[in-house]
Design a protein around this motif. Structure first.
Motif, PDB file in Angstrom:
ATOM      1  N   SER A  46      64.862 -86.228 -29.355  1.00 14.53           N
ATOM      2  CA  SER A  46      64.875 -85.843 -27.780  1.00 14.53           C
ATOM      3  C   SER A  46      65.297 -87.217 -27.219  1.00 14.53           C
ATOM      4  CB  SER A  46      63.665 -85.569 -27.393  1.00 14.53           C
ATOM      5  OG  SER A  46      63.367 -84.269 -27.769  1.00 14.53           O
ATOM      6  N   HIS A  47      64.698 -88.366 -27.625  1.00 15.21           N
ATOM      7  CA  HIS A  47      65.256 -89.605 -26.896  1.00 15.21           C
ATOM      8  C   HIS A  47      66.699 -89.934 -27.371  1.00 15.21           C
ATOM      9  CE1 HIS A  47      64.526 -93.573 -25.115  1.00 15.21           C
ATOM     10  NE2 HIS A  47      64.718 -94.147 -26.657  1.00 15.21           N
ATOM     11  N   LEU A  48      67.284 -89.887 -28.491  1.00 13.46           N
ATOM     12  CA  LEU A  48      68.320 -89.976 -28.815  1.00 13.46           C
ATOM     13  C   LEU A  48      69.429 -89.202 -28.042  1.00 13.46           C
ATOM     14  CD1 LEU A  48      67.982 -90.624 -32.576  1.00 13.46           C
ATOM     15  CD2 LEU A  48      68.694 -92.155 -31.021  1.00 13.46           C
ATOM     16  N   LYS A  49      68.983 -87.979 -27.914  1.00 12.58           N
ATOM     17  CA  LYS A  49      69.986 -87.050 -27.098  1.00 12.58           C
ATOM     18  C   LYS A  49      70.015 -87.494 -25.486  1.00 12.58           C
ATOM     19  CE  LYS A  49      71.578 -82.913 -25.988  1.00 12.58           C
ATOM     20  NZ  LYS A  49      71.242 -82.547 -24.672  1.00 12.58           N
ATOM     21  N   GLU A  50      68.984 -88.025 -24.828  1.00  9.13           N
ATOM     22  CA  GLU A  50      68.905 -88.351 -23.748  1.00  9.13           C
ATOM     23  C   GLU A  50      69.894 -89.850 -23.409  1.00  9.13           C
ATOM     24  OE1 GLU A  50      67.247 -87.302 -20.466  1.00  9.13           O
ATOM     25  OE2 GLU A  50      67.739 -85.699 -22.030  1.00  9.13           O
ATOM     26  N   LEU A  51      69.824 -90.614 -24.604  1.00  3.93           N
ATOM     27  CA  LEU A  51      70.488 -91.891 -24.569  1.00  3.93           C
ATOM     28  C   LEU A  51      71.972 -91.595 -24.774  1.00  3.93           C
ATOM     29  CD1 LEU A  51      68.486 -94.050 -26.826  1.00  3.93           C
ATOM     30  CD2 LEU A  51      68.679 -94.346 -24.633  1.00  3.93           C
ATOM     31  N   GLY A  52      72.276 -90.302 -24.847  1.00  8.26           N
ATOM     32  CA  GLY A  52      73.689 -89.844 -25.425  1.00  8.26           C
ATOM     33  C   GLY A  52      74.359 -90.403 -26.685  1.00  8.26           C
ATOM     34  N   ALA A  53      73.479 -90.618 -27.494  1.00 10.10           N
ATOM     35  CA  ALA A  53      73.914 -90.885 -28.931  1.00 10.10           C
ATOM     36  C   ALA A  53      74.100 -89.703 -29.870  1.00 10.10           C
ATOM     37  CB  ALA A  53      72.655 -91.983 -29.588  1.00 10.10           C
ATOM     38  N   ILE A  54      73.476 -88.722 -29.535  1.00  9.68           N
ATOM     39  CA  ILE A  54      73.634 -87.654 -30.347  1.00  9.68           C
ATOM     40  C   ILE A  54      74.063 -86.291 -29.393  1.00  9.68           C
ATOM     41  CG2 ILE A  54      72.176 -88.216 -32.060  1.00  9.68           C
ATOM     42  CD1 ILE A  54      70.092 -86.027 -31.067  1.00  9.68           C
ATOM     43  N   GLU A  55      74.747 -85.464 -29.919  1.00  4.81           N
ATOM     44  CA  GLU A  55      75.109 -84.184 -29.096  1.00  4.81           C
ATOM     45  C   GLU A  55      74.257 -82.887 -29.645  1.00  4.81           C
ATOM     46  OE1 GLU A  55      79.352 -82.888 -29.426  1.00  4.81           O
ATOM     47  OE2 GLU A  55      79.253 -85.179 -29.381  1.00  4.81           O
ATOM     48  N   ALA A  56      74.016 -81.558 -28.956  1.00  6.57           N
ATOM     49  CA  ALA A  56      73.604 -80.535 -29.721  1.00  6.57           C
ATOM     50  C   ALA A  56      74.475 -79.214 -29.473  1.00  6.57           C
ATOM     51  CB  ALA A  56      72.289 -80.388 -29.190  1.00  6.57           C
ATOM     52  N   ARG A  57      74.355 -78.271 -30.240  1.00  9.13           N
ATOM     53  CA  ARG A  57      75.061 -76.992 -29.964  1.00  9.13           C
ATOM     54  C   ARG A  57      74.004 -75.731 -30.812  1.00  9.13           C
ATOM     55  NH1 ARG A  57      81.090 -77.871 -32.945  1.00  9.13           N
ATOM     56  NH2 ARG A  57      81.247 -79.924 -31.735  1.00  9.13           N
ATOM     57  N   SER A  58      74.024 -74.821 -30.074  1.00 10.52           N
ATOM     58  CA  SER A  58      73.480 -73.767 -30.529  1.00 10.52           C
ATOM     59  C   SER A  58      74.013 -72.686 -31.134  1.00 10.52           C
ATOM     60  CB  SER A  58      72.495 -73.015 -29.335  1.00 10.52           C
ATOM     61  OG  SER A  58      73.231 -72.546 -28.342  1.00 10.52           O
TER      62      SER A  58
END
Ligand code: PLP
Length: 458
Positions: free
Chosen positions: A353-365
């Motif tokens: 979750s933290h990495l997502k907040e940092l913009g280091a990863i993205e997500a797709r459903s």
């Protein structure tokens, strides 16, 4: 990017290339994640709060900031049963898709229990045994974690008690038999073995269970049985740490293949196989290396990263765990019984979750029917039948390969095929018969669960 063409399709490392240390991403993060909080005081928890549940060595790993954490020899020896795992180039799938993209997959389905889960199960069993623990209690969703811990219990001589989510217990009877063959005892959750289980059943005798409920039962079992500790297969920092053997091996194997990935994909339930593959690559980026497009693939029926809120929440339904800051759909939210049981969780690992907040990863459903279609296409091209969970990563990998084709780009795509689907044939049967259904994102149920997020005393 420049690539070296090779006809090889499998990249195999020798046994002595099993990593000697786990990779601790805490050493390289641009900023630390918010700490877990005690639900009563709102203050950061200390080692003493976790001591009833976990052995000290695992608690130390959670707070460690060293980049490398040594893998004890007995764990490394047990890894030799199935590691290093192979990296494959999916040439036949590339051909079927008629794409210029190069698709690689790391295959964790060759482990004794058929998924990546033994990477942490063996480590947790070892550290508990070393501190005199005789029995471990745990929950399992699809049964993959329960099987892995049952195997690890046999490897390190520990008694294992498994609370298995009712929906999976009914859908996958052979997973239970596998756990029992390794020597574990298994009950469907909600069960009558705990007070919390009895309470849930009193409200709804036909409750299909959820990971959140099963976690609450396993924790209650732990604190009410002497000599017992709690073990879990995902979400927690030390679980993600143990899985980093996957990514470390993959870095060497991509070098053997003479390529570097542009896109790195993992399915994300609690986040451990995703973290295991991607953290060592992200670490290189944080230390000044190139950036990769890193994608977490999750089900439309439980899309914590894409649709959840980033907030402090409980890890379980009975609200007994510490509060952790994560992308959550609300601890009261019970996802629909999709076949990817390992992805039916309301939250996400705090580090992911933290990495997502940092913009280091993205997500797709993604929806389950499209995922099973990808799974069938993969089985016909590559011969391996994927578990329902990694078909989510596979679906995103195929979308990326088709996108590369449309753009006329030679993209290099790497994904984690974190388990085989030999225990999921009833789900494939439904797909092949055309009776498998998608579940729409349950907005109302999520809004209701989010309305009861805990408030933090400050
Ligand atoms: C448990 C499991 C998952 C989900 O857990 P993560 O912690 O997100 O990896 C995904 N795939 C398989 C095969 C599993 O066994």
């Amino acid at each position: 990017m420049a690539t070296v063409l090779t006809e090889r399709t499998r990249f195999i490392l020798d046994e002595d290339r099993i990593p000697r240390a786990w990779y601790n991403i805490a050493a390289d993060l641009p900023s630390p994640p918010p700490p877990p909080l005690h639900p009563g005081t709102g203050q950061p928890i200390g080692p003493g709060d976790l001591a009833p549940l976990f052995p000290m060595e695992l608690i130390k790993q959670v707070v460690a900031t060293d980049r490398e954490i040594e893998i004890p020899d007995p764990v490394r020896d047990a890894y030799k049963l199935y590691r290093p795992s192979p990296l494959h180039r999916a040439r036949r799938l590339e051909k079927a898709l008629d794409t210029p993209a190069h698709i690689y997959y790391k295959y964790e389905g060759g482990s004794p229990s058929g998924s990546h889960k033994p990477n942490t199960a063996l480590a947790q069993a070892y550290f508990n045994k070393a501190e005199g623990v005789t029995r471990l209690a745990t929950e399992t969703g699809a049964g993959q974690w329960g099987s892995a811990l049952a195997f690890a219990g046999a490897a390190f001589d520990l008694e294992i008690k498994v609370f298995m989510v009712r929906a999976s217990y009914d859908q996958k009877p052979y997973r239970r038999v596998l756990m029992e063959t390794y020597g574990a005892s298994v009950v469907p959750s909600p069960s009558r073995d705990t007070q919390y289980g009895q309470q849930v059943l009193a409200e709804n005798p036909r409750h299909t269970g959820s990971l959140g409920v099963a976690i609450s039962e396993a924790i209650e079992d732990t604190v009410t049985h002497p000599g017992t500790k709690y073990s879990l297969g995902s979400v927690f920092d030390f679980v993600l740490l143990h899985q980093t053997v996957i990514g470390q091996e993959t870095i060497e194997q991509m070098a053997l293949a003479g390529e570097e990935p542009d896109v790195i994909i993992g399915c994300a339930g609690g986040g451990s196989n995703f973290a295991g593959l991607t953290f060592p690559w992200l670490g290189q980026t944080f230390r000044g290396g190139r950036r990769y497009k890193v994608i977490a693939a999750e089900p439309e029926a439980a899309p914590s990263l894409t649709r959840g809120v980033y907030a402090y929440d409980f890890g379980d339904t009975a609200k007994t765990t510490p509060l952790v800051k994560m992308h959550t759909l609300g601890a009261d939210f019970i996802p629909e019984p999709i076949h990817a049981g390992g992805l039916r969780y309301h939250g996400m690992a705090p580090l992911v979750s933290h990495l997502k907040e940092l913009g280091a990863i993205e997500a797709r459903s993604v929806h389950q029917v499209a995922c099973f279609a990808a799974g069938v296409q993969f089985a016909r091209a590559e011969g391996i039948l994927p578990a329902p969970e990694p078909t989510h990563a596979l679906k995103v990998a195929i979308d990326e390969a088709l996108d590369a084709k449309a753009a006329g780009e030679e993209r290099v795509i790497l994904f984690n095929l974190c388990g085989h689907g030999h225990f999921d044939l009833s789900a494939y049967e439904k797909f092949l018969a055309g009776t498998l259904e998608d579940y729409e994102y349950p907005d109302a149920a999520v809004q209701k669960a989010l309305a009861s997020l805990p408030t933090i005393a400050s």
